[in-house]
Design a protein around this motif. Structure first.
Motif, mmCIF file in Angstrom:
data_model
loop_
_atom_site.group_PDB
_atom_site.id
_atom_site.type_symbol
_atom_site.label_atom_id
_atom_site.label_comp_id
_atom_site.label_asym_id
_atom_site.label_seq_id
_atom_site.Cartn_x
_atom_site.Cartn_y
_atom_site.Cartn_z
ATOM 1 N N VAL A 175 0.844 -1.206 0.000
ATOM 2 C CA VAL A 175 0.000 0.000 0.000
ATOM 3 C C VAL A 175 0.877 1.254 0.000
ATOM 4 C CG1 VAL A 175 -1.705 1.311 1.311
ATOM 5 C CG2 VAL A 175 -1.923 -1.171 1.122
ATOM 6 N N PHE A 176 1.946 1.223 0.787
ATOM 7 C CA PHE A 176 2.865 2.368 0.842
ATOM 8 C C PHE A 176 3.522 2.598 -0.515
ATOM 9 C CE2 PHE A 176 7.132 4.110 1.426
ATOM 10 C CZ PHE A 176 6.866 5.261 2.162
ATOM 11 N N VAL A 177 3.979 1.527 -1.143
ATOM 12 C CA VAL A 177 4.626 1.644 -2.460
ATOM 13 C C VAL A 177 3.654 2.212 -3.490
ATOM 14 C CG1 VAL A 177 5.657 0.350 -4.372
ATOM 15 C CG2 VAL A 177 6.299 -0.187 -2.010
ATOM 16 N N ILE A 178 2.428 1.724 -3.459
ATOM 17 C CA ILE A 178 1.410 2.230 -4.397
ATOM 18 C C ILE A 178 1.187 3.726 -4.180
ATOM 19 C CG2 ILE A 178 -1.059 2.152 -4.951
ATOM 20 C CD1 ILE A 178 -0.912 -0.889 -4.364
ATOM 21 N N GLY A 179 1.157 4.139 -2.921
ATOM 22 C CA GLY A 179 0.940 5.556 -2.625
ATOM 23 C C GLY A 179 2.093 6.436 -3.057
ATOM 24 N N PRO A 229 9.081 1.724 -8.194
ATOM 25 C CA PRO A 229 7.921 0.969 -7.691
ATOM 26 C C PRO A 229 8.015 -0.542 -7.919
ATOM 27 C CG PRO A 229 7.179 3.018 -8.666
ATOM 28 C CD PRO A 229 8.647 2.899 -8.989
ATOM 29 N N PRO A 230 8.480 -1.004 -9.091
ATOM 30 C CA PRO A 230 8.642 -2.461 -9.238
ATOM 31 C C PRO A 230 9.630 -3.068 -8.253
ATOM 32 C CG PRO A 230 8.610 -1.416 -11.397
ATOM 33 C CD PRO A 230 8.679 -0.309 -10.381
ATOM 34 N N VAL A 231 10.669 -2.315 -7.880
ATOM 35 C CA VAL A 231 11.622 -2.816 -6.888
ATOM 36 C C VAL A 231 10.938 -2.965 -5.529
ATOM 37 C CG1 VAL A 231 13.766 -2.335 -5.654
ATOM 38 C CG2 VAL A 231 13.602 -1.842 -8.093
ATOM 39 N N GLY A 232 10.102 -1.995 -5.179
ATOM 40 C CA GLY A 232 9.339 -2.102 -3.938
ATOM 41 C C GLY A 232 8.404 -3.301 -3.958
ATOM 42 N N ARG A 233 7.763 -3.528 -5.095
ATOM 43 C CA ARG A 233 6.869 -4.689 -5.208
ATOM 44 C C ARG A 233 7.658 -5.991 -5.127
ATOM 45 N NH1 ARG A 233 4.364 -1.275 -9.127
ATOM 46 N NH2 ARG A 233 5.360 -2.400 -10.851
ATOM 47 N N LEU A 234 8.890 -5.988 -5.622
ATOM 48 C CA LEU A 234 9.735 -7.181 -5.536
ATOM 49 C C LEU A 234 9.969 -7.572 -4.083
ATOM 50 C CD1 LEU A 234 11.558 -9.328 -6.797
ATOM 51 C CD2 LEU A 234 13.409 -7.629 -6.841
ATOM 52 N N SER A 235 10.173 -6.592 -3.216
ATOM 53 C CA SER A 235 10.360 -6.865 -1.799
ATOM 54 C C SER A 235 9.110 -7.515 -1.212
ATOM 55 C CB SER A 235 10.687 -5.570 -1.050
ATOM 56 O OG SER A 235 10.980 -5.829 0.301
ATOM 57 N N VAL A 236 7.951 -7.022 -1.621
ATOM 58 C CA VAL A 236 6.683 -7.603 -1.169
ATOM 59 C C VAL A 236 6.573 -9.058 -1.608
ATOM 60 C CG1 VAL A 236 4.175 -7.490 -1.378
ATOM 61 C CG2 VAL A 236 5.500 -5.373 -1.150
ATOM 62 N N VAL A 237 6.833 -9.296 -2.887
ATOM 63 C CA VAL A 237 6.707 -10.646 -3.435
ATOM 64 C C VAL A 237 7.675 -11.609 -2.749
ATOM 65 C CG1 VAL A 237 7.050 -12.056 -5.503
ATOM 66 C CG2 VAL A 237 5.819 -9.882 -5.654
ATOM 67 N N ALA A 238 8.901 -11.146 -2.500
ATOM 68 C CA ALA A 238 9.902 -12.017 -1.880
ATOM 69 C C ALA A 238 9.446 -12.483 -0.499
ATOM 70 C CB ALA A 238 11.238 -11.283 -1.777
ATOM 71 N N MET A 239 8.861 -11.592 0.296
ATOM 72 C CA MET A 239 8.406 -11.997 1.618
ATOM 73 C C MET A 239 7.186 -12.905 1.536
ATOM 74 S SD MET A 239 8.780 -12.234 4.775
ATOM 75 C CE MET A 239 9.962 -11.033 5.382
ATOM 76 N N VAL A 240 6.303 -12.654 0.590
ATOM 77 C CA VAL A 240 5.145 -13.535 0.416
ATOM 78 C C VAL A 240 5.610 -14.935 0.025
ATOM 79 C CG1 VAL A 240 3.092 -13.993 -0.992
ATOM 80 C CG2 VAL A 240 3.529 -11.682 -0.134
ATOM 81 N N VAL A 241 6.599 -15.007 -0.866
ATOM 82 C CA VAL A 241 7.156 -16.303 -1.260
ATOM 83 C C VAL A 241 7.755 -17.005 -0.046
ATOM 84 C CG1 VAL A 241 9.025 -17.407 -2.564
ATOM 85 C CG2 VAL A 241 7.561 -15.697 -3.663
ATOM 86 N N SER A 242 8.485 -16.259 0.773
ATOM 87 C CA SER A 242 9.077 -16.835 1.973
ATOM 88 C C SER A 242 8.010 -17.419 2.892
ATOM 89 C CB SER A 242 9.869 -15.762 2.732
ATOM 90 O OG SER A 242 10.339 -16.260 3.968
ATOM 91 N N SER A 243 6.941 -16.676 3.112
ATOM 92 C CA SER A 243 5.866 -17.145 3.980
ATOM 93 C C SER A 243 5.160 -18.357 3.379
ATOM 94 C CB SER A 243 4.851 -16.019 4.217
ATOM 95 O OG SER A 243 5.462 -14.935 4.886
ATOM 96 N N ALA A 244 4.977 -18.338 2.057
ATOM 97 C CA ALA A 244 4.330 -19.467 1.389
ATOM 98 C C ALA A 244 5.184 -20.729 1.502
ATOM 99 C CB ALA A 244 4.077 -19.133 -0.079
ATOM 100 N N LEU A 245 6.493 -20.588 1.339
ATOM 101 C CA LEU A 245 7.384 -21.738 1.471
ATOM 102 C C LEU A 245 7.372 -22.287 2.891
ATOM 103 C CD1 LEU A 245 10.425 -20.510 -0.648
ATOM 104 C CD2 LEU A 245 8.847 -22.348 -1.236
#
Length: 214
Positions: free
Chosen positions: A71-75, A89-105
């Protein structure tokens, strides 16, 4: 505009507070510390089997945290694009995706731990650790560093906030050295938390500016 900046303050606060809650919540629910990534697979398997609630709630809080970052990155994205930094912004989204992947694993490991062989347990644990550690923190650092340079140049905030972002982002980005040097691992928590605090500072500074100009 004030409503959007208020959302940014809440999102950045959620980003920080949800992450800081992981340790206390996990500590209260677990019967032992989470094994390090290089621990014996049997030790990791035993932890996951004995502490499903700690693993599950840790994953949930981490996802909530990076959802707030999203949400912060989008803003912040419109200001970054207006300043010509369309790549940030894509770099910020990459950080989001990386943590989601970590949690999913981590969730996958929780499910398969009773039946998986040692190699699978070890691979999932290490992948979760590196996704939620180096990948998340380095990309967050690059986002914060780039945003501090770009938006500081555009006078969106003052010199103290810009320098805070430069220091926090640099430390987080340098945590990539932990892949080669053990002692650089200290940069992971330091850089991560400083970058989180920086997002709160930026959101508050921008909100105050909007209110003054409004």
């Amino acid at each position: 505009m004030e409503r959007a900046t208020t959302t940014g303050v809440l999102a950045s606060a959620g980003f920080l507070l949800a992450f800081l809650a992981v340790g206390p919540v996990s500590g209260a629910l677990a019967d032992r510390p989470l094994p390090l990534p290089d621990a014996a697979p049997a030790e990791t398997e035993a932890y996951y089997l004995a502490n499903p609630a700690a693993v599950g709630w840790s994953a949930v809080l981490q996802v909530v945290s990076v959802a707030c970052l999203a949400v912060f990155v989008i803003g912040l994205a419109p200001a970054l694009r207006a300043a010509g930094a369309t790549w940030l912004p894509p770099v910020g989204r990459l950080s989001v995706v990386a943590m989601v992947v970590s949690s999913a694993l981590s969730a996958v490991l929780l499910v398969v731990a009773p039946v998986a062989d040692d190699a699978t347990v070890d691979a999932l644990r290490r992948a979760s650790f590196y996704a939620g550690g180096v990948a998340t923190v380095v990309s967050l650092g690059v986002f914060v560093l780039g945003s501090a340079v770009t938006l500081g140049r555009e006078r969106l905030f003052g010199s103290p906030t810009r320098w805070f972002g430069l220091i926090a982002g640099t430390l987080a980005a340098l945590s990539v050295l932990s892949l080669a040097f053990y002692y650089a691992s200290a940069l992971l928590p330091i850089g991560r938390v400083l970058c989180m605090v920086w997002t709160v500072v930026v959101a508050v500074v921008v909100l105050r500016r909007v209110r003054v100009e409004g």
